[in-house]
Design a protein around this motif. Structure first.
Motif, PDB file in Angstrom:
ATOM      1  N   UNK A 144      -5.888  15.971  -3.577  1.00  0.00           N
ATOM      2  CA  UNK A 144      -6.651  14.753  -3.323  1.00  0.00           C
ATOM      3  C   UNK A 144      -5.664  13.663  -2.929  1.00  0.00           C
ATOM      4  N   UNK A 145      -5.948  12.970  -1.823  1.00  0.00           N
ATOM      5  CA  UNK A 145      -5.075  11.898  -1.341  1.00  0.00           C
ATOM      6  C   UNK A 145      -5.738  10.548  -1.538  1.00  0.00           C
ATOM      7  N   UNK A 146      -4.927   9.579  -1.892  1.00  0.00           N
ATOM      8  CA  UNK A 146      -5.404   8.225  -2.167  1.00  0.00           C
ATOM      9  C   UNK A 146      -4.494   7.208  -1.492  1.00  0.00           C
ATOM     10  N   UNK A 147      -5.051   6.052  -1.155  1.00  0.00           N
ATOM     11  CA  UNK A 147      -4.256   4.886  -0.808  1.00  0.00           C
ATOM     12  C   UNK A 147      -4.372   3.922  -1.979  1.00  0.00           C
ATOM     13  N   UNK A 148      -3.233   3.406  -2.409  1.00  0.00           N
ATOM     14  CA  UNK A 148      -3.187   2.499  -3.556  1.00  0.00           C
ATOM     15  C   UNK A 148      -2.656   1.147  -3.070  1.00  0.00           C
ATOM     16  N   UNK A 165      -7.597   1.583  -5.785  1.00  0.00           N
ATOM     17  CA  UNK A 165      -7.332   2.932  -5.293  1.00  0.00           C
ATOM     18  C   UNK A 165      -8.520   3.419  -4.468  1.00  0.00           C
ATOM     19  N   UNK A 166      -8.209   4.000  -3.308  1.00  0.00           N
ATOM     20  CA  UNK A 166      -9.217   4.500  -2.382  1.00  0.00           C
ATOM     21  C   UNK A 166      -8.933   5.967  -2.085  1.00  0.00           C
ATOM     22  N   UNK A 167      -9.952   6.809  -2.228  1.00  0.00           N
ATOM     23  CA  UNK A 167      -9.827   8.214  -1.851  1.00  0.00           C
ATOM     24  C   UNK A 167      -9.855   8.304  -0.328  1.00  0.00           C
ATOM     25  N   UNK A 194       0.856  -1.178   0.000  1.00  0.00           N
ATOM     26  CA  UNK A 194       0.000   0.000   0.000  1.00  0.00           C
ATOM     27  C   UNK A 194       0.898   1.235   0.000  1.00  0.00           C
ATOM     28  N   UNK A 195       0.586   2.178  -0.877  1.00  0.00           N
ATOM     29  CA  UNK A 195       1.313   3.444  -0.912  1.00  0.00           C
ATOM     30  C   UNK A 195       0.304   4.584  -0.942  1.00  0.00           C
ATOM     31  N   UNK A 196       0.743   5.724  -0.465  1.00  0.00           N
ATOM     32  CA  UNK A 196      -0.106   6.915  -0.494  1.00  0.00           C
ATOM     33  C   UNK A 196       0.233   7.697  -1.756  1.00  0.00           C
ATOM     34  N   UNK A 197      -0.810   8.215  -2.406  1.00  0.00           N
ATOM     35  CA  UNK A 197      -0.643   8.987  -3.640  1.00  0.00           C
ATOM     36  C   UNK A 197      -1.373  10.317  -3.455  1.00  0.00           C
ATOM     37  N   UNK A 198      -0.753  11.384  -3.920  1.00  0.00           N
ATOM     38  CA  UNK A 198      -1.377  12.707  -3.832  1.00  0.00           C
ATOM     39  C   UNK A 198      -1.468  13.305  -5.228  1.00  0.00           C
ATOM     40  N   UNK A 199      -2.649  13.795  -5.562  1.00  0.00           N
ATOM     41  CA  UNK A 199      -2.859  14.486  -6.833  1.00  0.00           C
ATOM     42  C   UNK A 199      -3.303  15.913  -6.526  1.00  0.00           C
TER      43      UNK A 199
END
Length: 172
Positions: free
Chosen positions: A64-68, A111-113, A51-56
């Motif tokens: 917007x932050x997501x967990x992938x 992917x989860x917001x 699991x990694x955190x992604x920011x757009x």
């Protein structure tokens, strides 16, 4: 199972996308899937790997932050009559691996917001990945496995519904 951590993740994550990331299919050991009436035993497994955190960031500056999550699903066929001890053995068992005649492995991305502003605790992220993510990947995996078996001329196994392991359910 840490129900409080799991609930915190469930309250603050919203699924946005599930997709097939990679896949690999193989037929082993000179196995011919076109020979009728072969005794085959199917084995299934699913496990969240990372699991990694992604920011757009939008052009207007809104973030917007997501967990992938990356989740691996496996199905393999073993040929022949297999003893109970061998049937219950884990992957990597040399004797069992010699009986593998076909295998399908797929890596799915989910992917989860993140709906909250504060950082989710690591135990909430891990529990969600261990419990919820496989349940949400499973229907995609069932369809992929079913159609891939048909394309490989393998018997089409109906994958069972995914159930939470009772031992996991009873953990505190």
């Amino acid at each position: 199972m840490n129900r409080e951590a799991l609930q915190q993740a469930m309250d603050n994550l919203s699924i946005k996308m599930v997709y097939l990331h990679t896949s690999e299919v193989k037929i082993y050991n000179d196995f011919d899937p076109l020979i009728p009436n072969q005794e085959l035993i199917g084995q299934f497994n699913i496990d969240t790997k990372s699991c990694v955190k992604k920011e757009l960031q939008e052009e207007n500056g809104i973030k917007h932050n997501f967990l992938v999550y990356q989740t691996e699903a496996r199905m393999r066929y073993l040929k022949g009559a297999i003893s109970k001890e061998l049937k219950d053995a884990q992957e990597g068992n040399e004797e069992l691996d010699k009986l593998v005649v076909a295998e399908i492995v797929a890596l799915f991305t989910a992917e989860y917001a993140i709906k909250c502003d504060e950082e989710l605790p690591q135990d909430a992220i891990l529990e969600f990945g261990r419990i919820n993510v496989p349940h949400q990947i499973w229907p995609y995996w069932r369809e992929y496995c079913h159609s891939t078996c048909a394309r490989m001329s393998l018997p089409v196994s109906i994958l069972p519904m995914l159930a939470i392991n009772k031992a996991t359910e009873n953990e505190s």
